[in-house]
Design a protein around this motif. Structure first.
Motif, PDB file in Angstrom:
ATOM      1  N   LEU A 109       6.980   3.735  -0.443  1.00  0.00           N
ATOM      2  CA  LEU A 109       7.001   2.372   0.086  1.00  0.00           C
ATOM      3  C   LEU A 109       7.441   2.360   1.541  1.00  0.00           C
ATOM      4  O   LEU A 109       6.814   1.708   2.386  1.00  0.00           O
ATOM      5  N   LYS A 110       8.515   3.083   1.850  1.00  0.00           N
ATOM      6  CA  LYS A 110       9.001   3.152   3.226  1.00  0.00           C
ATOM      7  C   LYS A 110       7.917   3.710   4.154  1.00  0.00           C
ATOM      8  O   LYS A 110       7.698   3.188   5.256  1.00  0.00           O
ATOM      9  N   LYS A 153       5.146   1.069   4.702  1.00  0.00           N
ATOM     10  CA  LYS A 153       5.592  -0.023   5.568  1.00  0.00           C
ATOM     11  C   LYS A 153       5.800   0.423   7.016  1.00  0.00           C
ATOM     12  O   LYS A 153       5.745  -0.396   7.927  1.00  0.00           O
ATOM     13  N   SER A 154       6.010   1.724   7.230  1.00  0.00           N
ATOM     14  CA  SER A 154       6.249   2.193   8.597  1.00  0.00           C
ATOM     15  C   SER A 154       4.975   2.666   9.306  1.00  0.00           C
ATOM     16  O   SER A 154       5.024   3.010  10.484  1.00  0.00           O
ATOM     17  N   GLY A 203       0.794  -1.829   7.020  1.00  0.00           N
ATOM     18  CA  GLY A 203       2.040  -2.488   6.639  1.00  0.00           C
ATOM     19  C   GLY A 203       1.852  -3.867   6.047  1.00  0.00           C
ATOM     20  O   GLY A 203       2.718  -4.361   5.328  1.00  0.00           O
ATOM     21  N   GLN A 204       0.709  -4.517   6.331  1.00  0.00           N
ATOM     22  CA  GLN A 204       0.440  -5.847   5.788  1.00  0.00           C
ATOM     23  C   GLN A 204      -0.164  -5.821   4.385  1.00  0.00           C
ATOM     24  O   GLN A 204      -0.246  -6.849   3.735  1.00  0.00           O
ATOM     25  N   VAL A 207       2.049  -4.565  -1.607  1.00  0.00           N
ATOM     26  CA  VAL A 207       2.406  -3.453  -2.486  1.00  0.00           C
ATOM     27  C   VAL A 207       3.020  -4.041  -3.749  1.00  0.00           C
ATOM     28  O   VAL A 207       4.034  -4.732  -3.696  1.00  0.00           O
ATOM     29  N   ARG A 213      13.539  -3.674  -0.478  1.00  0.00           N
ATOM     30  CA  ARG A 213      12.824  -2.690   0.337  1.00  0.00           C
ATOM     31  C   ARG A 213      11.425  -3.155   0.750  1.00  0.00           C
ATOM     32  O   ARG A 213      10.697  -2.404   1.391  1.00  0.00           O
ATOM     33  N   GLY A 214      11.036  -4.365   0.372  1.00  0.00           N
ATOM     34  CA  GLY A 214       9.800  -4.935   0.897  1.00  0.00           C
ATOM     35  C   GLY A 214       8.591  -4.987  -0.010  1.00  0.00           C
ATOM     36  O   GLY A 214       7.482  -5.237   0.465  1.00  0.00           O
ATOM     37  N   THR A 234       5.878  -6.552  -2.536  1.00  0.00           N
ATOM     38  CA  THR A 234       5.336  -7.896  -2.680  1.00  0.00           C
ATOM     39  C   THR A 234       5.613  -8.450  -4.068  1.00  0.00           C
ATOM     40  O   THR A 234       5.928  -9.623  -4.225  1.00  0.00           O
TER      41      THR A 234
END
Length: 159
Positions: free
Chosen positions: A87-88, A91-92, A98-99, A102, A120-121, A123
């Motif tokens: 995931l990191k 997103k990086s 990144g859009q 997930v 951690r971002g 969705t």
């Protein structure tokens, strides 16, 4: 006045892709079968580890291939730290990648896994179904939401 929602696949989603990051071969078979049953004109791209998934996403950007509509990420690859690392990394990467939404799916219903995944971002977080009928219902719901309901940012770049 009445409105009805069309159930046809929008042109921007024809030949769309779903990236599935899953290390369990049995789950991969169930997932791919359920996707085939629920989606039309969708290519399921699979990866069993972080390196394969990140390589695929970078390759899409470099070669102009369509990026996936969304990413299904098993949290435990085989440990949850592996899933969070994927995931990191996603997103990086560049903003286009990144859009991409997930969706974490896991056998874990632990509050800590769910909360930290959102922190951690991710969705969405979904606990994996237990039988094939539930898998099909799960993917039909995903289809209804991601294909027929939401509008995502910058569709000409992402799709």
């Amino acid at each position: 006045m009445s409105f009805s929602k069309s159930k046809t696949t929008p042109k921007r989603l024809k030949n769309a892709r779903i990236l599935i990051i899953e290390d369990n071969a049995d789950h991969m078979v169930l997932i791919k079968s359920a996707i085939q049953k629920c989606f039309t004109d969708v290519e399921a791209v699979t990866a069993t580890d972080e390196q394969t998934a990140i390589h695929y996403l970078n390759e899409c950007v470099q070669t102009g291939l369509r990026l996936p509509q969304f990413i299904l990420l098993d949290l435990y690859l085989p440990e949850r730290e592996n899933g969070w690392q994927v995931l990191k990394s996603i997103k990086s990467l560049n903003p286009e990648i990144g859009q991409i939404p997930v969706v974490v799916f896991s056998n874990s219903a632990y509050h800590e896994d769910i909360t930290e995944s959102y922190d951690r971002g991710v969705t969405s977080y979904v606990v994996k179904p237990t039988d094939f009928t539930e898998w099909v219902e799960y993917f039909q719901t995903l289809k209804d939401y991601w294909w027929e309901t939401v509008t995502l940012p910058n569709p000409q770049s992402i799709y």
